[in-house]
Design an enzyme around this catalytic site. Sequence first.
Site, PDB file in Angstrom:
ATOM      1  N   LYS A  82     -16.669  -6.513  -9.777  1.00 27.51           N
ATOM      2  CA  LYS A  82     -15.739  -7.093  -8.801  1.00 27.51           C
ATOM      3  C   LYS A  82     -16.328  -8.419  -8.338  1.00 27.51           C
ATOM      4  O   LYS A  82     -17.546  -8.566  -8.238  1.00 27.51           O
ATOM      5  CB  LYS A  82     -15.604  -6.156  -7.587  1.00 27.51           C
ATOM      6  N   GLY A 184       6.702   4.710   1.540  1.00 27.40           N
ATOM      7  CA  GLY A 184       6.507   3.315   1.112  1.00 27.40           C
ATOM      8  C   GLY A 184       7.251   3.069  -0.182  1.00 27.40           C
ATOM      9  O   GLY A 184       6.779   3.448  -1.256  1.00 27.40           O
ATOM     10  N   VAL A 185       8.431   2.451  -0.056  1.00 20.60           N
ATOM     11  CA  VAL A 185       9.223   2.209  -1.278  1.00 20.60           C
ATOM     12  C   VAL A 185       9.196   0.718  -1.613  1.00 20.60           C
ATOM     13  O   VAL A 185      10.230   0.062  -1.736  1.00 20.60           O
ATOM     14  CB  VAL A 185      10.668   2.759  -1.159  1.00 20.60           C
ATOM     15  N   GLY A 186       7.976   0.190  -1.736  1.00 17.86           N
ATOM     16  CA  GLY A 186       7.796  -1.194  -2.189  1.00 17.86           C
ATOM     17  C   GLY A 186       7.763  -1.222  -3.705  1.00 17.86           C
ATOM     18  O   GLY A 186       8.457  -0.441  -4.367  1.00 17.86           O
TER      19      GLY A 186
HETATM   20  P1  NAD Z   1       4.262  -3.219  -1.487  1.00 15.36           P
HETATM   21  O1  NAD Z   1       3.774  -4.132  -0.442  1.00 15.36           O
HETATM   22  O2  NAD Z   1       5.182  -3.729  -2.529  1.00 15.36           O
HETATM   23  O3  NAD Z   1       4.976  -1.947  -0.804  1.00 15.36           O
HETATM   24  C1  NAD Z   1       4.446  -1.263   0.294  1.00 15.36           C
HETATM   25  C2  NAD Z   1       5.610  -0.656   1.067  1.00 15.36           C
HETATM   26  O4  NAD Z   1       5.061   0.170   2.088  1.00 15.36           O
HETATM   27  C3  NAD Z   1       6.514  -1.681   1.737  1.00 15.36           C
HETATM   28  O5  NAD Z   1       7.865  -1.373   1.499  1.00 15.36           O
HETATM   29  C4  NAD Z   1       6.158  -1.548   3.224  1.00 15.36           C
HETATM   30  O6  NAD Z   1       7.257  -1.827   4.087  1.00 15.36           O
HETATM   31  C5  NAD Z   1       5.743  -0.094   3.304  1.00 15.36           C
HETATM   32  N1  NAD Z   1       4.845   0.212   4.409  1.00 15.36           N
HETATM   33  C6  NAD Z   1       3.833  -0.554   4.891  1.00 15.36           C
HETATM   34  N2  NAD Z   1       3.208   0.095   5.888  1.00 15.36           N
HETATM   35  C7  NAD Z   1       3.821   1.287   6.020  1.00 15.36           C
HETATM   36  C8  NAD Z   1       3.624   2.411   6.872  1.00 15.36           C
HETATM   37  N3  NAD Z   1       2.655   2.428   7.798  1.00 15.36           N
HETATM   38  N4  NAD Z   1       4.444   3.486   6.725  1.00 15.36           N
HETATM   39  C9  NAD Z   1       5.429   3.486   5.800  1.00 15.36           C
HETATM   40  N5  NAD Z   1       5.673   2.436   4.966  1.00 15.36           N
HETATM   41  C10 NAD Z   1       4.876   1.366   5.078  1.00 15.36           C
HETATM   42  O7  NAD Z   1       2.928  -2.585  -2.153  1.00 15.36           O
HETATM   43  P2  NAD Z   1       2.816  -1.903  -3.579  1.00 15.36           P
HETATM   44  O8  NAD Z   1       2.398  -2.909  -4.588  1.00 15.36           O
HETATM   45  O9  NAD Z   1       4.023  -1.045  -3.806  1.00 15.36           O
HETATM   46  O10 NAD Z   1       1.539  -0.957  -3.344  1.00 15.36           O
HETATM   47  C11 NAD Z   1       1.656   0.232  -2.577  1.00 15.36           C
HETATM   48  C12 NAD Z   1       0.278   0.850  -2.375  1.00 15.36           C
HETATM   49  O11 NAD Z   1      -0.318   1.139  -3.656  1.00 15.36           O
HETATM   50  C13 NAD Z   1      -0.732  -0.082  -1.682  1.00 15.36           C
HETATM   51  O12 NAD Z   1      -1.607   0.710  -0.903  1.00 15.36           O
HETATM   52  C14 NAD Z   1      -1.509  -0.700  -2.823  1.00 15.36           C
HETATM   53  O13 NAD Z   1      -2.804  -1.096  -2.444  1.00 15.36           O
HETATM   54  C15 NAD Z   1      -1.571   0.467  -3.797  1.00 15.36           C
HETATM   55  N6  NAD Z   1      -1.734   0.054  -5.194  1.00 15.36           N
HETATM   56  C16 NAD Z   1      -0.805  -0.740  -5.782  1.00 15.36           C
HETATM   57  C17 NAD Z   1      -0.956  -1.116  -7.106  1.00 15.36           C
HETATM   58  C18 NAD Z   1       0.078  -1.974  -7.788  1.00 15.36           C
HETATM   59  O14 NAD Z   1       0.069  -2.035  -9.034  1.00 15.36           O
HETATM   60  N7  NAD Z   1       0.952  -2.656  -7.057  1.00 15.36           N
HETATM   61  C19 NAD Z   1      -2.064  -0.669  -7.844  1.00 15.36           C
HETATM   62  C20 NAD Z   1      -3.005   0.184  -7.213  1.00 15.36           C
HETATM   63  C21 NAD Z   1      -2.828   0.534  -5.882  1.00 15.36           C
END
Ligand code: NAD
Length: 353
Positions: A82, A184-186
């Site tokens: 890292k 969390g539906v991101g």
């Molecule tokens: P994102 O930002 O696209 O989506 C996150 C969602 O969670 C958003 O819709 C946000 O409004 C919601 N949110 C934030 N805080 C919240 C809470 N306290 N309660 C409920 N909802 C909440 O992020 P992502 O890329 O979808 O990643 C989601 C998680 O997975 C993160 O923790 C990220 O570190 C982890 N992650 C993502 C990836 C990836 O490929 N994107 C890889 C490994 C780990």
Amino acid sequence: MNYDLQALMERWDGLAVVCRYDHPTQTWVFICMHDNTLGPCMGGTRIKVYSKPGEGLLDAMRLAEGMTNKWAAIDVAAGGGKAVLAVERPLEGEERRGLLLRYGRLIQTLGGGFRTGEDMGTSSEDMQVIAEVADYVHGFHPEEGTKIDPSPFTARAVFAGIQSAAAQVLEGEPLRGRTVLIQGVGSVGANLGLFLKEAGAELLVSDIDEPRCRRVADQLEAKFVPDSEVYATPCDVYAPCAVGATLNPETIPQLQCRIVAGSANNQLATPADAMRLLERGIVYVPDYIINAGGALAFSFLDKKFGNTDDLLEKMDVIGVSVTEILQEAASKSESPVVAAQHRVDRTLAKART
Ligand code: NAD
């Protein structure tokens, strides 16, 4: 905590730290290579303002060690690494570009011993700048220069992990008719919902962004769960895909699920929470294994593995790792967190001999 650079170096058992002070931007550059037993050290590059350079070094050391565990747990021939660029202040424009180019030249001198991609504070555009001078950079399509979004790959791997856990814990058909609550539906959560819907699961969704959540709920024909009710809502699988530390002494007693499996990083507030889940009979799939899809996809892309559908299918190896870890944990009545660490230790020990 002692953030003295010398003290941190003396305590660390990693392979090497490449350290450089970038005078034009007053940035400390730390490339931490933790372990290359399984292959070249690979992990993201983080750009962040820290109050002391040592905080940045410690962050890079811990994250590099986490990457060693991640790669070993899913049987990928990569080592843990890292990098942290500990900036004094946020950098933009030519200043940022200059730093990234100098950092890229440093990576290039390591001859492939360290490979990187985006992380917190960096973007695929940053990776493209680094790639102007370094060969060992991931996260964008090498020929077209377009960004590759890791989220669908992460979501597919989480889906594979949920399938494996459901097959082991729930009787009958693993997912058809089972309720899965996605918090969390991101980018990841919404993609995960699509895979689960196709598999016939009944979906519940929750998000602090209510308008977005209601939109996704409509698309997935899912039921909306208010943020305040998420932990106490009965379901078969709780999939945390939002933020870390949602598994803690306050939430664990409320849970009414059989399985916890989602993409969020650092889901356990403290290591003791793994035992709390075990005592409640809830099967927890360790986050660093089930959320490794994006990193895994990038490791394949380096080998010019072009077709997205083929690459999505490759994520199913994470389901295999999850099955093996949960079986070992069940046979020894231990937490899957412990079983996963044993697997990491065994894989590294075998490779060393
Ligand atoms: P994102 O930002 O696209 O989506 C996150 C969602 O969670 C958003 O819709 C946000 O409004 C919601 N949110 C934030 N805080 C919240 C809470 N306290 N309660 C409920 N909802 C909440 O992020 P992502 O890329 O979808 O990643 C989601 C998680 O997975 C993160 O923790 C990220 O570190 C982890 N992650 C993502 C990836 C990836 O490929 N994107 C890889 C490994 C780990």
